[in-house]
Each structure stands twice: as structure tokens, then as C-alpha cells.
Scaffold this motif. Structure first.
Motif, PDB file in Angstrom:
ATOM      1  N   THR A  62       3.324   1.327  -3.486  1.00 11.49           N
ATOM      2  CA  THR A  62       2.669   1.417  -4.795  1.00 11.49           C
ATOM      3  C   THR A  62       1.498   2.384  -4.819  1.00 11.49           C
ATOM      4  O   THR A  62       1.084   2.825  -5.895  1.00 11.49           O
TER       5      THR A  62
ATOM      6  N   ILE B 196      -1.506   1.567  -4.133  1.00 14.23           N
ATOM      7  CA  ILE B 196      -2.740   0.842  -4.457  1.00 14.23           C
ATOM      8  C   ILE B 196      -3.682   0.910  -3.255  1.00 14.23           C
ATOM      9  O   ILE B 196      -3.264   0.657  -2.122  1.00 14.23           O
TER      10      ILE B 196
ATOM     11  N   CYS C 126      -2.138  -7.713  -9.333  1.00 17.88           N
ATOM     12  CA  CYS C 126      -2.807  -6.427  -9.543  1.00 17.88           C
ATOM     13  C   CYS C 126      -2.192  -5.741 -10.757  1.00 17.88           C
ATOM     14  O   CYS C 126      -0.973  -5.777 -10.955  1.00 17.88           O
ATOM     15  N   ASP C 127      -3.026  -5.110 -11.571  1.00 22.42           N
ATOM     16  CA  ASP C 127      -2.525  -4.441 -12.767  1.00 22.42           C
ATOM     17  C   ASP C 127      -2.428  -2.927 -12.571  1.00 22.42           C
ATOM     18  O   ASP C 127      -2.307  -2.176 -13.531  1.00 22.42           O
ATOM     19  N   LYS C 128      -2.448  -2.492 -11.296  1.00 20.23           N
ATOM     20  CA  LYS C 128      -2.433  -1.060 -11.033  1.00 20.23           C
ATOM     21  C   LYS C 128      -1.085  -0.541 -10.548  1.00 20.23           C
ATOM     22  O   LYS C 128      -0.991   0.589 -10.084  1.00 20.23           O
ATOM     23  N   VAL C 129      -0.036  -1.359 -10.619  1.00 16.29           N
ATOM     24  CA  VAL C 129       1.291  -0.884 -10.260  1.00 16.29           C
ATOM     25  C   VAL C 129       1.787   0.013 -11.387  1.00 16.29           C
ATOM     26  O   VAL C 129       1.763  -0.372 -12.556  1.00 16.29           O
ATOM     27  N   GLY C 130       2.255   1.199 -11.046  1.00 20.83           N
ATOM     28  CA  GLY C 130       2.630   2.179 -12.053  1.00 20.83           C
ATOM     29  C   GLY C 130       3.904   1.826 -12.809  1.00 20.83           C
ATOM     30  O   GLY C 130       4.634   0.896 -12.460  1.00 20.83           O
TER      31      GLY C 130
ATOM     32  N   THR D 105       5.142  -9.086 -14.063  1.00 17.11           N
ATOM     33  CA  THR D 105       4.664  -8.148 -15.077  1.00 17.11           C
ATOM     34  C   THR D 105       5.502  -8.273 -16.343  1.00 17.11           C
ATOM     35  O   THR D 105       4.978  -8.302 -17.461  1.00 17.11           O
TER      36      THR D 105
ATOM     37  N   HIS E 263       0.821  -1.215   0.000  1.00 19.47           N
ATOM     38  CA  HIS E 263       0.000   0.000   0.000  1.00 19.47           C
ATOM     39  C   HIS E 263       0.853   1.262   0.000  1.00 19.47           C
ATOM     40  O   HIS E 263       0.607   2.191  -0.781  1.00 19.47           O
TER      41      HIS E 263
ATOM     42  N   GLU F 218      -8.004  -2.966  -2.914  1.00 20.23           N
ATOM     43  CA  GLU F 218      -7.683  -3.522  -4.229  1.00 20.23           C
ATOM     44  C   GLU F 218      -6.386  -4.331  -4.225  1.00 20.23           C
ATOM     45  O   GLU F 218      -5.955  -4.821  -5.265  1.00 20.23           O
TER      46      GLU F 218
END
Length: 279
Positions: A64, A66, A85-89, A242, A61, A70
Motif C-alpha cells: 500500500t 503507507i 487506515c484511510d490512506k489506502v489508495g 472500506t 507497507h 501510520e
């Protein structure tokens, strides 16, 4: 990317929770994580399992960004935790982490691009066997050079210390690639200069795409960090990454990031972060 290089550790020997304190910390975690903690009979084991998961959710949290709700942490068949999770920048092209606990400490390490492996060992003196008998059980995991260095280290206590240092590094390597100790390890041979400038040979070939560090945490505990090539990940773990392929320039940037120092955290600090994140 440097923000993705994190090293956190908790001294669980200093946390003596009441049943209410323990339950309060447990309820900060998703329900599906609870049985993996309460399945342990001994409170010391429950504490380590709980703190391990608090570290994972808090670090993911905070690093990242996120939202807590989520964050989805899963495990491979071999037991390696990973973030689904696909929200890591883009700042973290291959964010991954690893956890370890032994003795008084529970720790977590993360990397933004390279694989990361982490292991803690406590200098435990065998009670049933002599030190030579104890280490002989593990002789097949070491190369001839490593084994000679261990048995020629000096006194029995010095032999045991040398054994634990090598063992710690080997554990960090197999945890980085998502493997297990069922893998052959006598072909993974560590070289060092007074336990600095640590390098590895695999099947007799130096692997310059790997870096290792070994630290003493205090109170006769050691912790090792492995940082290496995502292409070396085992199949089940590689599928969670990723990216596994990087250009030489991209990879070297990640490989040569500074290795952060371990930051000591308390359960109260981790719990505070998660309480705020859950609001």
C-alpha cells in the motif's frame, strides 16, 4: 488492482534465532504487539506469532505504501486482523489480508477487493486416538457428501489427508468472512475435481461469487485460499471494510484476478524492510 493480490510464506523451521536475534526482530514491531508474542511459553509459538506480525506490517507497507508509523493493525472481537487506515489508495478499493500458521509455516494473503481467507494445515498424525477416532470428533462440521468422501478415501493415511484438505478449505472460508468455527459448517459443502476447480454450496446453493484454491506447500503441509463476497462478512468484520457493495462489473474484476503464487520470504528479508521503513 493486481498488486494487491499477494501470497507470502515463511518456513519458520529454518529460523533458529539467538535471544538477541529474536529481541531485535521483536523491537521492529509496535510496543502494543509485544505481549501478544511474549505471552507464549514455548519458543516455537513465540516464533510463529512474531513472524505473523512481521509479515503483516511488511506486506501492508510494501503493497500500500503507507508509512510504517501510520500502519494501524487491529483485530475484531473474533480475532481477525484488519488494517485501520484511510490512506489506502483507490487502486485497492477494499484492501484486506489474512494470516495463518501451523507446523513449519507462517503465511499471509491479501486481496484488493474481495474478502480473503487463508489457512494452513500440517499433516499431523494423532498420537492418543486412532485416525478414525480422531476425525470422528469433527464429523458434525461436514456434509454427508464430504464425510462419505473422507471415510471412503482409502487407507487411514489417505483418510486423514482427505480430512485435512476439507478442513483447510472450511477454515479459509470462516476466516474470510470473519467468523469462527462455532459457526455451523456442515451446510458449507465443497466440491472439486481432483482438488482443482473447487466450488462451494451453502445451504444447497452454489455460490459463484466465491473462489477457492488448495496448494501443497511441501513437507506434508497444505494451504488454502478463499476469495469471496464482502457482503458475506460477519457484522463486526464488515464494519472494518472500506466497501461491502460493488457493481457486478467491479466485483467480477476482483473475483477473477489471477491467484498469485506463494513467495517464500525469510525473517531477515522482512526485518530488513521494516528497519528501512522505520528510519
Amino acid at each position: 488492482m493486481e498488486k494487491g493480490v499477494q501470497r507470502w510464506v515463511v518456513d519458520v523451521s529454518k529460523w533458529e534465532p539467538t535471544p538477541h536475534d529474536f529481541f531485535s526482530a521483536l523491537t521492529l514491531l509496535p510496543q502494543h504487539d509485544h505481549t501478544s508474542i511474549t505471552r507464549f511459553l514455548k519458543m516455537e509459538d513465540r516464533k510463529r506469532a512474531l513472524v505473523s506480525r512481521l509479515l503483516q506490517y511488511t506486506l501492508v507497507h510494501e503493497v500500500t505504501g503507507i508509512p510504517y508509523g501510520e500502519i494501524n493493525i487491529k483485530r475484531t472481537l473474533e480475532g481477525k486482523p484488519y488494517l485501520d487506515c484511510d490512506k489506502v489508495g483507490l487502486e485497492f478499493p477494499n484492501f484486506n489480508f489474512n494470516v495463518s500458521h501451523h507446523g513449519d509455516y507462517v503465511a499471509i494473503a491479501s486481496e484488493p477487493l474481495c474478502l480473503v481467507g487463508l489457512d494452513i494445515v500440517s499433516h499431523m498424525i494423532p498420537q492418543i486416538e486412532t485416525i478414525p477416532e480422531f476425525i470422528q470428533n469433527f464429523s458434525s462440521y461436514f456434509s454427508n457428501l464430504e464425510w462419505d468422501n473422507i471415510i471412503e478415501a482409502g487407507s487411514n493415511d489417505e483418510i486423514l489427508i482427505e480430512f485435512y484438505r476439507y478442513w483447510c478449505l472450511k477454515e479459509a472460508y470462516v476466516k474470510a468472512i470473519g467468523s469462527g468455527l462455532s459457526s455451523r459448517l456442515d451446510n458449507v459443502e465443497f466440491h472439486h475435481i481432483s482438488w482443482r476447480d473447487i466450488s462451494v454450496k451453502i445451504d444447497g446453493v452454489y455460490k459463484k461469487e466465491w473462489r477457492f484454491w488448495l496448494f501443497e506447500l511441501g513437507n506434508r503441509h497444505w494451504v488454502s485460499i478463499a476469495r469471496g463476497d464482502p457482503r458475506a462478512a460477519t457484522g463486526s468484520y464488515k464494519r472494518t471494510l472500506t466497501r461491502a457493495e460493488f457493481t457486478e462489473v467491479e466485483y467480477n474484476e476482483g473475483l477473477h484476478l489471477p491467484c498469485a503464487s506463494f513467495i517464500f520470504k525469510t525473517v531477515e528479508q522482512l526485518s530488513s524492510v521494516l528497519r528501512k521503513a522505520r528510519r
